[in-house]
Design a protein around this motif. Sequence first.
Motif, PDB file in Angstrom:
ATOM      1  N   GLU A 112     -10.985 -40.746 -38.953  1.00  0.00           N
ATOM      2  CA  GLU A 112     -12.029 -40.627 -39.968  1.00  0.00           C
ATOM      3  C   GLU A 112     -12.198 -39.182 -40.435  1.00  0.00           C
ATOM      4  N   ALA A 113     -12.058 -38.237 -39.522  1.00  0.00           N
ATOM      5  CA  ALA A 113     -12.239 -36.824 -39.850  1.00  0.00           C
ATOM      6  C   ALA A 113     -11.246 -36.376 -40.931  1.00  0.00           C
ATOM      7  N   PHE A 114     -10.045 -36.927 -40.892  1.00  0.00           N
ATOM      8  CA  PHE A 114      -9.043 -36.591 -41.906  1.00  0.00           C
ATOM      9  C   PHE A 114      -9.380 -37.262 -43.234  1.00  0.00           C
ATOM     10  N   LEU A 115      -9.786 -38.522 -43.176  1.00  0.00           N
ATOM     11  CA  LEU A 115     -10.037 -39.296 -44.397  1.00  0.00           C
ATOM     12  C   LEU A 115     -11.230 -38.784 -45.189  1.00  0.00           C
ATOM     13  N   VAL A 116     -12.261 -38.285 -44.503  1.00  0.00           N
ATOM     14  CA  VAL A 116     -13.460 -37.826 -45.221  1.00  0.00           C
ATOM     15  C   VAL A 116     -13.216 -36.531 -45.985  1.00  0.00           C
ATOM     16  N   GLN A 117     -12.053 -35.924 -45.816  1.00  0.00           N
ATOM     17  CA  GLN A 117     -11.725 -34.723 -46.590  1.00  0.00           C
ATOM     18  C   GLN A 117     -11.391 -35.061 -48.038  1.00  0.00           C
ATOM     19  N   PHE A 118     -11.085 -36.329 -48.318  1.00  0.00           N
ATOM     20  CA  PHE A 118     -10.731 -36.706 -49.683  1.00  0.00           C
ATOM     21  C   PHE A 118     -11.964 -36.760 -50.571  1.00  0.00           C
ATOM     22  N   PRO A 119     -11.813 -36.416 -51.858  1.00  0.00           N
ATOM     23  CA  PRO A 119     -12.956 -36.444 -52.778  1.00  0.00           C
ATOM     24  C   PRO A 119     -13.601 -37.831 -52.825  1.00  0.00           C
ATOM     25  N   GLY A 120     -14.905 -37.881 -52.667  1.00  0.00           N
ATOM     26  CA  GLY A 120     -15.635 -39.134 -52.793  1.00  0.00           C
ATOM     27  C   GLY A 120     -15.585 -40.040 -51.581  1.00  0.00           C
ATOM     28  N   VAL A 121     -14.943 -39.599 -50.504  1.00  0.00           N
ATOM     29  CA  VAL A 121     -14.831 -40.428 -49.301  1.00  0.00           C
ATOM     30  C   VAL A 121     -15.780 -39.894 -48.227  1.00  0.00           C
ATOM     31  N   GLY A 122     -16.823 -40.682 -47.951  1.00  0.00           N
ATOM     32  CA  GLY A 122     -17.738 -40.340 -46.874  1.00  0.00           C
ATOM     33  C   GLY A 122     -17.379 -41.115 -45.619  1.00  0.00           C
ATOM     34  N   LYS A 123     -18.215 -40.969 -44.591  1.00  0.00           N
ATOM     35  CA  LYS A 123     -17.919 -41.639 -43.325  1.00  0.00           C
ATOM     36  C   LYS A 123     -17.886 -43.157 -43.472  1.00  0.00           C
ATOM     37  N   LYS A 124     -18.797 -43.695 -44.268  1.00  0.00           N
ATOM     38  CA  LYS A 124     -18.861 -45.146 -44.464  1.00  0.00           C
ATOM     39  C   LYS A 124     -17.593 -45.667 -45.130  1.00  0.00           C
ATOM     40  N   THR A 125     -17.149 -44.965 -46.167  1.00  0.00           N
ATOM     41  CA  THR A 125     -15.945 -45.388 -46.887  1.00  0.00           C
ATOM     42  C   THR A 125     -14.703 -45.209 -46.016  1.00  0.00           C
ATOM     43  N   ALA A 126     -14.648 -44.128 -45.251  1.00  0.00           N
ATOM     44  CA  ALA A 126     -13.520 -43.894 -44.355  1.00  0.00           C
ATOM     45  C   ALA A 126     -13.406 -45.021 -43.336  1.00  0.00           C
ATOM     46  N   ARG A 127     -14.548 -45.416 -42.777  1.00  0.00           N
ATOM     47  CA  ARG A 127     -14.559 -46.511 -41.805  1.00  0.00           C
ATOM     48  C   ARG A 127     -14.127 -47.816 -42.457  1.00  0.00           C
ATOM     49  N   GLN A 128     -14.547 -48.029 -43.713  1.00  0.00           N
ATOM     50  CA  GLN A 128     -14.166 -49.249 -44.433  1.00  0.00           C
ATOM     51  C   GLN A 128     -12.668 -49.267 -44.720  1.00  0.00           C
TER      52      GLN A 128
END
Length: 201
Positions: A105-121
């Motif tokens: 998740e820590a890597f994914l939330v670096q993308f624009p518009g991606v928060g923890k909820k979206t990363a988990r989804q």
Amino acid sequence: MYDYIKGHVTRVTPEYITLEQGGIGWLIMTPNPYAFHMTDELQQVFTHLHVREDIQMLLGFKTLEQRELFKKLITVSGIGPKGALAILASGIPSQVIGAIEREDEAFLVQFPGVGKKTARQMILDLKGKLHDLFSEIDVPDEETTLLTMVENGALDEAMLALEALGYSQRELTKVKPKLEKEELDTEGYMKLALQLLLKQK
């Protein structure tokens, strides 16, 4: 509806390209417009037509793998076409898949518009469903960040952008060694390159 279009790229902007085919100029949104060149050669663009009540968007990709990852990303709740394009523009597709597979998740939330909820989804919806897109999945290590990924490709992107502006390979080859000594983002490389190119004239 459309699998791909072959034509000549007649315009490159920061958000889209224009691909002329059969007398029609197709406006195609793409993750990195500067990956395409304005040349006399035919270029193949893999396409996806996104239709909503209020908008129709033709999206284009350099590779089939990019398009298929895009189609997977927009099935995730919270990620629309523009968000998926931003992810593809910011990251290397194989590393995006690798991060999903290892639930990073820590890597994914670096993308624009991606928060923890979206990363988990993204992880819940896509883990285990992306292996068919790439024969090799590039798993980012613990120190990999979007910044290092962007820096690694920034010079190449700057070169493509300058070529799209009309500079020749010969001109760019002359200034590239000086650019390689610097650690800049794409915009920084472009500014420095333009300064050096103007000095040559």
